[in-house]
Design a protein around this motif. Sequence first.
Motif, PDB file in Angstrom:
ATOM      1  N   SER A  29       0.824  -1.214   0.000  1.00  0.00           N
ATOM      2  CA  SER A  29       0.000   0.000   0.000  1.00  0.00           C
ATOM      3  C   SER A  29       0.856   1.262   0.000  1.00  0.00           C
ATOM      4  O   SER A  29       0.379   2.330  -0.331  1.00  0.00           O
ATOM      5  N   GLN A  41      -5.595  10.450  -0.800  1.00  0.00           N
ATOM      6  CA  GLN A  41      -6.435   9.513  -0.057  1.00  0.00           C
ATOM      7  C   GLN A  41      -5.660   8.909   1.114  1.00  0.00           C
ATOM      8  O   GLN A  41      -6.186   8.796   2.221  1.00  0.00           O
ATOM      9  N   ARG A  42      -4.392   8.530   0.887  1.00  0.00           N
ATOM     10  CA  ARG A  42      -3.571   7.995   1.974  1.00  0.00           C
ATOM     11  C   ARG A  42      -3.415   9.036   3.086  1.00  0.00           C
ATOM     12  O   ARG A  42      -3.474   8.721   4.267  1.00  0.00           O
ATOM     13  N   HIS A  44      -5.482  11.543   3.828  1.00  0.00           N
ATOM     14  CA  HIS A  44      -6.750  11.701   4.550  1.00  0.00           C
ATOM     15  C   HIS A  44      -7.018  10.511   5.477  1.00  0.00           C
ATOM     16  O   HIS A  44      -7.524  10.693   6.587  1.00  0.00           O
ATOM     17  N   LYS A  45      -6.678   9.311   5.025  1.00  0.00           N
ATOM     18  CA  LYS A  45      -6.856   8.130   5.878  1.00  0.00           C
ATOM     19  C   LYS A  45      -5.958   8.223   7.110  1.00  0.00           C
ATOM     20  O   LYS A  45      -6.376   7.894   8.220  1.00  0.00           O
ATOM     21  N   ALA A  46      -4.723   8.674   6.920  1.00  0.00           N
ATOM     22  CA  ALA A  46      -3.799   8.810   8.048  1.00  0.00           C
ATOM     23  C   ALA A  46      -4.317   9.860   9.034  1.00  0.00           C
ATOM     24  O   ALA A  46      -4.242   9.658  10.247  1.00  0.00           O
ATOM     25  N   GLU A  47      -4.837  10.960   8.525  1.00  0.00           N
ATOM     26  CA  GLU A  47      -5.386  11.992   9.401  1.00  0.00           C
ATOM     27  C   GLU A  47      -6.585  11.468  10.188  1.00  0.00           C
ATOM     28  O   GLU A  47      -6.709  11.723  11.387  1.00  0.00           O
ATOM     29  N   ALA A  48      -7.468  10.732   9.504  1.00  0.00           N
ATOM     30  CA  ALA A  48      -8.643  10.172  10.176  1.00  0.00           C
ATOM     31  C   ALA A  48      -8.224   9.170  11.248  1.00  0.00           C
ATOM     32  O   ALA A  48      -8.783   9.143  12.352  1.00  0.00           O
ATOM     33  N   ARG A  49      -7.216   8.355  10.939  1.00  0.00           N
ATOM     34  CA  ARG A  49      -6.734   7.383  11.915  1.00  0.00           C
ATOM     35  C   ARG A  49      -6.147   8.090  13.130  1.00  0.00           C
ATOM     36  O   ARG A  49      -6.404   7.712  14.274  1.00  0.00           O
ATOM     37  N   CYS A  77      -0.635  -0.058  13.526  1.00  0.00           N
ATOM     38  CA  CYS A  77      -0.389   0.318  12.123  1.00  0.00           C
ATOM     39  C   CYS A  77       0.781   1.282  11.974  1.00  0.00           C
ATOM     40  O   CYS A  77       1.183   1.594  10.864  1.00  0.00           O
ATOM     41  N   THR A  80       1.341   7.843  12.010  1.00  0.00           N
ATOM     42  CA  THR A  80       0.635   8.430  10.870  1.00  0.00           C
ATOM     43  C   THR A  80       1.415   9.591  10.266  1.00  0.00           C
ATOM     44  O   THR A  80       1.142   9.988   9.149  1.00  0.00           O
TER      45      THR A  80
END
Length: 176
Positions: A29, A41-42, A44-49, A77, A80
């Motif tokens: 990934s 997208q990666r 934004h996903k890291a920020e959400a996590r 994981c 971030t």
Amino acid sequence: CISNILSLTSERPMRLLALLAIIVLSLPSTFPLTSPYASSQRHHKAEARQRRIDELSSSQRHLNPSEESELRGLLSCGDTYNADAHSGSHAAFKATHNAVLAELAYRVSPNFALPSVLYLEGVDGGTTSALRSAGFGDGQLYVVNIHEGTCESLRLEPHGLKHVLHGRMEEALLKP
């Protein structure tokens, strides 16, 4: 490698497409795809996590077993924060921010001596590098990070930090 695949599939274009699909799906990934949307997208996903980690690990919450499991999974994981994902202007901002931190630490200390500094640090060690460049020694640098893997990296070379706390800044500030 590609020429071998082409020679094997020259008679069957569908086989080539299938092989390419398998190769793309097999990529890790973190493999840099050319699409700017994939990178976004990666990010934004890291920020959400990270927001969910912050919410779950807030010192004012009592977690139920399901939330504890979720937090462990999110933390497993890894960190971030990715300094390489930032724009050039943001990297310049961070460099200025680190220089200001070093100057403020120096100016607020008694007799303008170099004090000990407690700060958050990412795996890239950017703030540590700035503080060392400003004359701070390893014995004065105290780092906090919530990700165990980042803490381990900061203890190793090239950073070699001696005072690394695995946890949240709130916890570090409450310790005697």
